[in-house]
Design an enzyme around this catalytic site. Structure first.
Site, PDB file in Angstrom:
ATOM      1  N   SER A  21       0.626  -1.187  -0.034  1.00 57.14           N
ATOM      2  CA  SER A  21      -0.135   0.074   0.241  1.00 57.14           C
ATOM      3  C   SER A  21       0.921   1.258  -0.010  1.00 57.14           C
ATOM      4  O   SER A  21       1.960   1.257   0.645  1.00 57.14           O
ATOM      5  CB  SER A  21      -0.999   0.003   1.318  1.00 57.14           C
ATOM      6  N   THR A  67      -9.459  -1.836   2.823  1.00 54.10           N
ATOM      7  CA  THR A  67      -9.116  -2.399   1.596  1.00 54.10           C
ATOM      8  C   THR A  67      -9.633  -3.785   1.470  1.00 54.10           C
ATOM      9  O   THR A  67     -10.117  -4.362   2.557  1.00 54.10           O
ATOM     10  CB  THR A  67      -7.931  -1.979   1.232  1.00 54.10           C
ATOM     11  N   LYS A  71     -14.189  -4.544   2.578  1.00 51.02           N
ATOM     12  CA  LYS A  71     -15.018  -3.337   2.379  1.00 51.02           C
ATOM     13  C   LYS A  71     -16.693  -3.654   2.667  1.00 51.02           C
ATOM     14  O   LYS A  71     -17.408  -2.867   2.784  1.00 51.02           O
ATOM     15  CB  LYS A  71     -14.663  -2.985   1.008  1.00 51.02           C
ATOM     16  N   ASN A  92     -14.964   1.972   2.116  1.00 47.19           N
ATOM     17  CA  ASN A  92     -13.587   1.997   1.994  1.00 47.19           C
ATOM     18  C   ASN A  92     -13.088   3.016   3.179  1.00 47.19           C
ATOM     19  O   ASN A  92     -11.722   3.059   3.138  1.00 47.19           O
ATOM     20  CB  ASN A  92     -13.064   2.250   0.643  1.00 47.19           C
ATOM     21  N   ASP A 107     -14.625   5.118  -3.162  1.00 44.15           N
ATOM     22  CA  ASP A 107     -13.756   4.404  -4.549  1.00 44.15           C
ATOM     23  C   ASP A 107     -14.834   5.037  -5.604  1.00 44.15           C
ATOM     24  O   ASP A 107     -14.170   5.246  -6.941  1.00 44.15           O
ATOM     25  CB  ASP A 107     -14.114   2.911  -4.248  1.00 44.15           C
ATOM     26  N   GLY A 133     -16.413  -7.662  -6.102  1.00 42.53           N
ATOM     27  CA  GLY A 133     -15.973  -7.228  -4.572  1.00 42.53           C
ATOM     28  C   GLY A 133     -16.159  -5.731  -4.221  1.00 42.53           C
ATOM     29  O   GLY A 133     -17.124  -5.096  -4.846  1.00 42.53           O
ATOM     30  N   GLY A 134     -15.765  -5.460  -3.350  1.00 41.36           N
ATOM     31  CA  GLY A 134     -16.160  -3.996  -2.728  1.00 41.36           C
ATOM     32  C   GLY A 134     -15.748  -2.781  -3.805  1.00 41.36           C
ATOM     33  O   GLY A 134     -16.793  -2.056  -3.934  1.00 41.36           O
ATOM     34  N   TYR A 230      -3.008  -0.327  -8.368  1.00 42.99           N
ATOM     35  CA  TYR A 230      -1.887   0.824  -8.550  1.00 42.99           C
ATOM     36  C   TYR A 230      -0.630   0.398  -8.125  1.00 42.99           C
ATOM     37  O   TYR A 230       0.191   1.391  -8.382  1.00 42.99           O
ATOM     38  CB  TYR A 230      -2.726   2.086  -7.590  1.00 42.99           C
ATOM     39  N   GLY A 251      -4.587   2.940 -12.391  1.00 40.31           N
ATOM     40  CA  GLY A 251      -5.197   2.770 -10.855  1.00 40.31           C
ATOM     41  C   GLY A 251      -4.735   3.735 -10.107  1.00 40.31           C
ATOM     42  O   GLY A 251      -5.414   4.390  -9.106  1.00 40.31           O
TER      43      GLY A 251
END
Length: 286
Positions: A21, A67, A71, A92, A107, A133-134, A230, A251
């Site tokens: 991250s 994350t 989420k 998020n 997001d 997903g989230g 990202y 991203g």
């Protein structure tokens, strides 16, 4: 770094994995630039309920980023969820204050801003989202509620999750939604009929950087490809899409804009956007 003392407010990331991250770098730089006595740390978390108990117990925690894969799972443990996040069904961002934990979702706004900036939101466009997903939920709801799209197709491997997302989108937005298993055959069938592909699975994320779930032969110059991963900055999917002549959207752009929203929710200060972008650019070239 500013001096950490008894008045320092903590913001944190919870998820699994978190080692990749860039949230600590971007948020700590922003806190320091604005002169706020805040610090940001990342925590690998598998026990969501236990983590939320800890957040409640530690009164100096001001905010939390949530994350993969938490989420959606975090929702039942919050006191309040903002309307947009409730519609999306994923959070998020958590803001902690006066003993209350409130969930938000930045997001969707972050993804839409990234698409707009790159001219990746064609009016009446046909969109294909990979994953359910989230983050996929947030982007799908953002597209259906705020963009003028003609259709959205969702391909994902978890049947129950994918079908629930498609059902929620139809019921809450009235949009035209298609869904199917994410397989080589469904990719071959659906990619040619869509204009924008948005990849929302962990495939290609560090440490799985050599992987992509999209065969190169399906990529053509008429396709816009966005990958919400990202780190690395340019995933295998984006490298191959660029080589195929596609317009690509990194991203990092979505990550930047969702982080701006988080910073402002936690601090009630305008985010130092150029400082945050500069941190990401610096991380990119390391």
């Amino acid at each position: 770094m500013s001096i950490i003392d008894a008045k320092t407010q903590l913001c944190a990331l919870i998820g699994d994995p978190v080692e990749h991250s860039l949230s600590p770098a971007i948020h700590n730089a922003a806190f320091q630039h604005v002169g706020l006595n805040y610090v940001y740390l990342a925590f690998k978390v598998q026990d969501v309920e236990g983590a939320i108990r800890g957040i409640r117990a530690l009164t100096s925690i001001r905010g939390v980023s949530v994350t993969i894969p938490h989420k959606v799972a975090v929702l039942p443990y919050l006191d309040s969820v903002a309307p947009t996040a409730r519609n999306i069904g994923a959070v998020n961002t958590i803001v902690a204050g006066d003993g209350i934990l409130t969930g938000y979702n930045t997001d969707a706004s972050g993804a839409l801003q990234a698409l707009r900036t790159a001219e990746g939101l064609p009016e009446g466009g046909r969109f294909l989202v990979l994953g359910s997903g989230g983050a996929a939920r947030a982007i799908a709801f953002g597209l259906c509620m705020e963009a003028k799209i003609s259709s959205l197709t969702i391909l994902a491997v978890i049947d129950e999750e994918r079908r629930a997302l498609a059902r929620d989108l139809r019921e809450k937005t009235g949009a035209t939604i298609n869904e199917a298993q994410l397989t080589a055959d469904t990719l071959k069938r659906h990619i040619p009929e869509n204009q924008v592909l948005i990849h929302c699975t962990p495939v290609g994320m560090s440490p799985r950087t050599a992987e992509s779930c999209v065969p190169t032969y399906l990529l053509s110059p008429s396709l816009i490809v966005m990958d919400i991963v990202y780190n690395p900055f340019e995933t295998r999917l984006l490298v191959e899409a660029r080589q195929a002549g596609c317009r690509i959207i990194h991203g990092m752009e979505m990550f930047l804009h969702q982080a701006i929203g988080q910073f402002e929710l936690w601090t009630k200060h305008p985010a130092p956007v150029e400082v945050m972008r500069g941190v990401l650019e610096g991380e990119r070239i390391k």
